[in-house]
Write a protein that holds these residues in place. Structure first.
Motif, PDB file in Angstrom:
ATOM      1  N   ILE A   1     -11.419  10.726  15.283  1.00  0.00           N
ATOM      2  CA  ILE A   1     -10.938  10.075  13.973  1.00  0.00           C
ATOM      3  C   ILE A   1      -9.285  10.428  14.056  1.00  0.00           C
ATOM      4  CG2 ILE A   1     -11.035   9.764  11.772  1.00  0.00           C
ATOM      5  CD1 ILE A   1     -14.055  10.066  11.990  1.00  0.00           C
ATOM      6  N   ARG A   2      -9.182  11.584  14.061  1.00  0.00           N
ATOM      7  CA  ARG A   2      -7.596  12.020  13.909  1.00  0.00           C
ATOM      8  C   ARG A   2      -6.723  11.358  15.219  1.00  0.00           C
ATOM      9  NH1 ARG A   2      -9.573  17.104  12.092  1.00  0.00           N
ATOM     10  NH2 ARG A   2      -9.873  18.048  14.223  1.00  0.00           N
ATOM     11  N   GLY A   3      -7.399  11.311  16.475  1.00  0.00           N
ATOM     12  CA  GLY A   3      -6.885  10.787  17.387  1.00  0.00           C
ATOM     13  C   GLY A   3      -6.737   9.286  17.255  1.00  0.00           C
ATOM     14  N   LEU A   4      -7.402   8.572  16.599  1.00  0.00           N
ATOM     15  CA  LEU A   4      -7.401   7.222  16.229  1.00  0.00           C
ATOM     16  C   LEU A   4      -6.325   6.708  15.309  1.00  0.00           C
ATOM     17  CD1 LEU A   4     -11.205   6.243  16.353  1.00  0.00           C
ATOM     18  CD2 LEU A   4      -9.551   5.352  18.081  1.00  0.00           C
ATOM     19  N   VAL A   5      -6.380   7.695  14.348  1.00  0.00           N
ATOM     20  CA  VAL A   5      -5.465   7.556  13.375  1.00  0.00           C
ATOM     21  C   VAL A   5      -3.991   7.733  13.768  1.00  0.00           C
ATOM     22  CG1 VAL A   5      -4.594   8.475  11.064  1.00  0.00           C
ATOM     23  CG2 VAL A   5      -6.988   7.935  11.435  1.00  0.00           C
TER      24      VAL A   5
ATOM     25  N   LEU B   1      -7.818   3.292  25.031  1.00  0.00           N
ATOM     26  CA  LEU B   1      -8.550   2.299  24.199  1.00  0.00           C
ATOM     27  C   LEU B   1      -7.404   1.606  23.555  1.00  0.00           C
ATOM     28  CD1 LEU B   1     -11.329   1.217  23.034  1.00  0.00           C
ATOM     29  CD2 LEU B   1     -11.021   3.148  21.202  1.00  0.00           C
ATOM     30  N   LEU B   2      -6.561   2.318  22.800  1.00  0.00           N
ATOM     31  CA  LEU B   2      -5.643   1.650  21.834  1.00  0.00           C
ATOM     32  C   LEU B   2      -4.471   1.204  22.391  1.00  0.00           C
ATOM     33  CD1 LEU B   2      -5.553   4.545  19.340  1.00  0.00           C
ATOM     34  CD2 LEU B   2      -6.985   2.337  19.055  1.00  0.00           C
ATOM     35  N   ALA B   3      -4.053   1.501  23.788  1.00  0.00           N
ATOM     36  CA  ALA B   3      -3.084   0.884  24.494  1.00  0.00           C
ATOM     37  C   ALA B   3      -2.894  -0.898  24.464  1.00  0.00           C
ATOM     38  CB  ALA B   3      -2.719   1.350  25.828  1.00  0.00           C
ATOM     39  N   PRO B   4      -3.820  -1.549  24.818  1.00  0.00           N
ATOM     40  CA  PRO B   4      -3.736  -2.861  24.765  1.00  0.00           C
ATOM     41  C   PRO B   4      -3.479  -3.630  23.604  1.00  0.00           C
ATOM     42  CG  PRO B   4      -5.846  -2.337  25.785  1.00  0.00           C
ATOM     43  CD  PRO B   4      -5.151  -1.214  25.248  1.00  0.00           C
ATOM     44  N   GLY B   5      -4.047  -2.927  22.541  1.00  0.00           N
ATOM     45  CA  GLY B   5      -3.645  -3.504  21.158  1.00  0.00           C
ATOM     46  C   GLY B   5      -4.622  -4.691  20.982  1.00  0.00           C
ATOM     47  N   GLY B   6      -4.743  -5.215  19.814  1.00  0.00           N
ATOM     48  CA  GLY B   6      -5.492  -6.424  19.407  1.00  0.00           C
ATOM     49  C   GLY B   6      -6.937  -5.796  19.096  1.00  0.00           C
ATOM     50  N   LEU B   7      -7.292  -4.876  18.919  1.00  0.00           N
ATOM     51  CA  LEU B   7      -8.710  -4.620  18.506  1.00  0.00           C
ATOM     52  C   LEU B   7      -8.665  -4.860  17.035  1.00  0.00           C
ATOM     53  CD1 LEU B   7      -9.531  -1.175  20.398  1.00  0.00           C
ATOM     54  CD2 LEU B   7     -10.176  -3.554  21.067  1.00  0.00           C
ATOM     55  N   ASP B   8      -9.891  -5.491  16.459  1.00  0.00           N
ATOM     56  CA  ASP B   8      -9.818  -5.445  15.035  1.00  0.00           C
ATOM     57  C   ASP B   8     -10.410  -4.310  14.360  1.00  0.00           C
ATOM     58  OD1 ASP B   8      -9.237  -8.321  14.881  1.00  0.00           O
ATOM     59  OD2 ASP B   8     -11.138  -8.791  16.306  1.00  0.00           O
ATOM     60  N   PHE B   9     -11.313  -3.438  15.298  1.00  0.00           N
ATOM     61  CA  PHE B   9     -11.674  -2.111  14.568  1.00  0.00           C
ATOM     62  C   PHE B   9     -12.293  -1.256  15.801  1.00  0.00           C
ATOM     63  CE2 PHE B   9     -15.497  -4.777  14.496  1.00  0.00           C
ATOM     64  CZ  PHE B   9     -16.465  -3.922  15.034  1.00  0.00           C
ATOM     65  N   VAL B  10     -12.533   0.012  15.388  1.00  0.00           N
ATOM     66  CA  VAL B  10     -13.046   0.966  16.683  1.00  0.00           C
ATOM     67  C   VAL B  10     -14.052   1.760  15.657  1.00  0.00           C
ATOM     68  CG1 VAL B  10     -12.500   2.871  17.794  1.00  0.00           C
ATOM     69  CG2 VAL B  10     -10.766   1.261  17.699  1.00  0.00           C
TER      70      VAL B  10
END
Length: 86
Positions: free
Chosen positions: A82-86, A60-69
């Protein structure tokens, strides 16, 4: 202004609320990227909501450019996500 790009962790009824908002305002929101670990649920969710689905938060985070999750998982699973996202 570019459409808001966001991700959703989870592909259940909670996540559908956010997909409905995005679908109702396509000029404001890009189709979200969704995390679904279950392959069958991922296929159904992608077909129903016309969105891309990946199996992990890292993807999910690999492409980058997300404004929020948004996390749309049961309460018990939220701290780990949440730990994984941070």
């Amino acid at each position: 202004m570019h459409p808001i790009s966001f991700g959703v962790v989870g592909a259940g009824w909670r996540a559908e609320f956010f997909l409905r908002i995005a679908a109702a305002a396509p000029d404001l929101f890009a189709p979200p990227l969704v995390v679904a670990r279950n392959p069958e649920k991922a296929r159904r969710f992608a077909a129903t909501w016309q969105c891309s689905v990946v199996p992990t938060v890292d993807e999910l985070l690999a492409p980058g450019g997300l404004d929020f999750v948004v996390t749309s998982v049961p309460w018990e699973a939220n701290p780990q996500i949440i730990r994984g996202l941070v």
